[in-house]
Design a protein around this motif. Sequence first.
Motif, PDB file in Angstrom:
ATOM      1  N   ASP A   1       0.908   3.113  -3.338  1.00 33.26           N
ATOM      2  CA  ASP A   1      -0.297   3.650  -3.994  1.00 33.26           C
ATOM      3  C   ASP A   1      -0.147   5.111  -4.411  1.00 33.26           C
ATOM      4  O   ASP A   1      -0.554   5.507  -5.505  1.00 33.26           O
ATOM      5  CB  ASP A   1      -1.519   3.493  -3.064  1.00 33.26           C
TER       6      ASP A   1
ATOM      7  N   LYS B   1      -0.568   6.580  -8.156  1.00 37.20           N
ATOM      8  CA  LYS B   1      -1.574   7.613  -8.458  1.00 37.20           C
ATOM      9  C   LYS B   1      -0.923   8.848  -9.080  1.00 37.20           C
ATOM     10  O   LYS B   1      -1.510   9.507  -9.948  1.00 37.20           O
ATOM     11  CB  LYS B   1      -2.342   7.985  -7.183  1.00 37.20           C
TER      12      LYS B   1
ATOM     13  N   LYS C   1      -5.656  -3.308  -9.828  1.00 38.24           N
ATOM     14  CA  LYS C   1      -6.085  -2.137  -9.060  1.00 38.24           C
ATOM     15  C   LYS C   1      -6.021  -0.856  -9.879  1.00 38.24           C
ATOM     16  O   LYS C   1      -6.824   0.060  -9.674  1.00 38.24           O
ATOM     17  CB  LYS C   1      -5.199  -2.014  -7.812  1.00 38.24           C
ATOM     18  N   TYR C   2      -5.058  -0.796 -10.816  1.00 40.87           N
ATOM     19  CA  TYR C   2      -4.876   0.429 -11.608  1.00 40.87           C
ATOM     20  C   TYR C   2      -4.877   0.094 -13.103  1.00 40.87           C
ATOM     21  O   TYR C   2      -3.832   0.148 -13.756  1.00 40.87           O
ATOM     22  CB  TYR C   2      -3.562   1.114 -11.222  1.00 40.87           C
TER      23      TYR C   2
ATOM     24  N   PRO D   1       0.809  -1.238   0.000  1.00 38.90           N
ATOM     25  CA  PRO D   1       0.000   0.000   0.000  1.00 38.90           C
ATOM     26  C   PRO D   1       0.834   1.277   0.000  1.00 38.90           C
ATOM     27  O   PRO D   1       0.363   2.323  -0.458  1.00 38.90           O
ATOM     28  CB  PRO D   1      -0.821  -0.126   1.289  1.00 38.90           C
TER      29      PRO D   1
END
Lengths: 142, 282
Positions: free
Chosen positions: B131, B135, B172-173, B128
């Motif tokens: 992240d 982003k 996730k992305y 995590p």
Amino acid sequence: MVEMTSFEIISRKEFDLVRITDRVREFAENSGVKNGLVYVITNHTTTGVFVNESLECLETDIENFLGDLIPTVKDYAHNHFLPSYGATGNNCPGHLKSLVVGNHSVIPIKDGKMFGGAAQEIYFAEFDGIQLRKVQIVVMGE
Amino acid sequence: MVIDMHVHPAFYGEICTPEKVKEHKKIGGYDLMGPFPKEETCIQMDHFGVDRLVLLPLDVSAHEGGHLVTNEEIRALMDLEPERFWGFASVDPDSPDALEVLDYAFKNLGLMGLKLNPSKQAFYPADPKMDAIYKKCIQYNKPILFHAGMSWEPGTLMKYSVPLNFEEVAVKYPQLRICLAHFGWPFAVDTAALCLKYPNVYTDTSAMYMDSPEKFMDYIFNQAWGPLWFQNNFAKQVMFGSNNPRFRTARVKRGLDSIEMRDDVREKLMGGNALRFLGMED
């Protein structure tokens, strides 16, 4: 007396024959040695120095001869990862061509002039280009 | 256009002081290699028909106190040869200012993507803590080129970089383009599976750890993978890359030239896929 110098060449092709007689002559004939020898020596293990006639047809024949003798693609033992470099050694043909050609040439000096045959050209031979290379000239005599 | 997507300019003379050479050898495990002038690289590119090199830095400041080429040095090299050199950024995920460094690299230095090495930087891709970095890349529409598989560099563990570690990131992305470099070797089949399943996953050809260029590429494209896997399944997701100076650009290209494939697929492999990965083409 012994006089030494060196110069650099960036080869232009993977197999490249570079004529260097004029550079060697300039140093040898300005060295102060009247009678002796000039050695031309490459610093590398996948290059060579040799003497031959400076004709394009012969340069082609020399490249083809060495290429036939030592093929680019073959199961060489040298085709493996070299921890000392952190790279795979895929340049065995260059090493073998260097072995065939040799690392140096020698020309006599007489009365302050290079005393080679009229057809003799000194070549630096690149077998693993394109790379920056170093050639040494050593003049020995009196 | 032929684009080498994976070049480490660790020994480009224009950025190499003796101290830098020592640092790069230590971080990269390059040992006997040494600096050479930019002119040598330019002559190679012209002779072997390579139009662009994508230059990669690596920031290991938090783990090893240094860099294998900095973001600023990449920008300087790009400015020296803007028609030849493109460049990526790198940040050490464990640096407290990683996000600021990355923002500066994208906004001010104009770097084109992010290079990360989970093995060298000791992180799991799905951690995590990553992240915010992912982003940031999405915010600027910049891809990430991850080291994947074995790394020769000292202080690297494969456990961080096995291809399956990247699956959660891909899921996730989905808008984030990620490259699992080096075919993820020796886990090339796992890499193929990820490319098959996730269109945002790419790989590159920057591996030649065994044999001749011809034999190694034949092993990947015709043995590890079925002969038609690449052409018929993920032709838009493999990019030409060399890992120069560890493997020479011309040698890897020679190996790829020896592999049979359709002309349209070869064009994608050698440059078209890189343009899409970089966000320069749809």
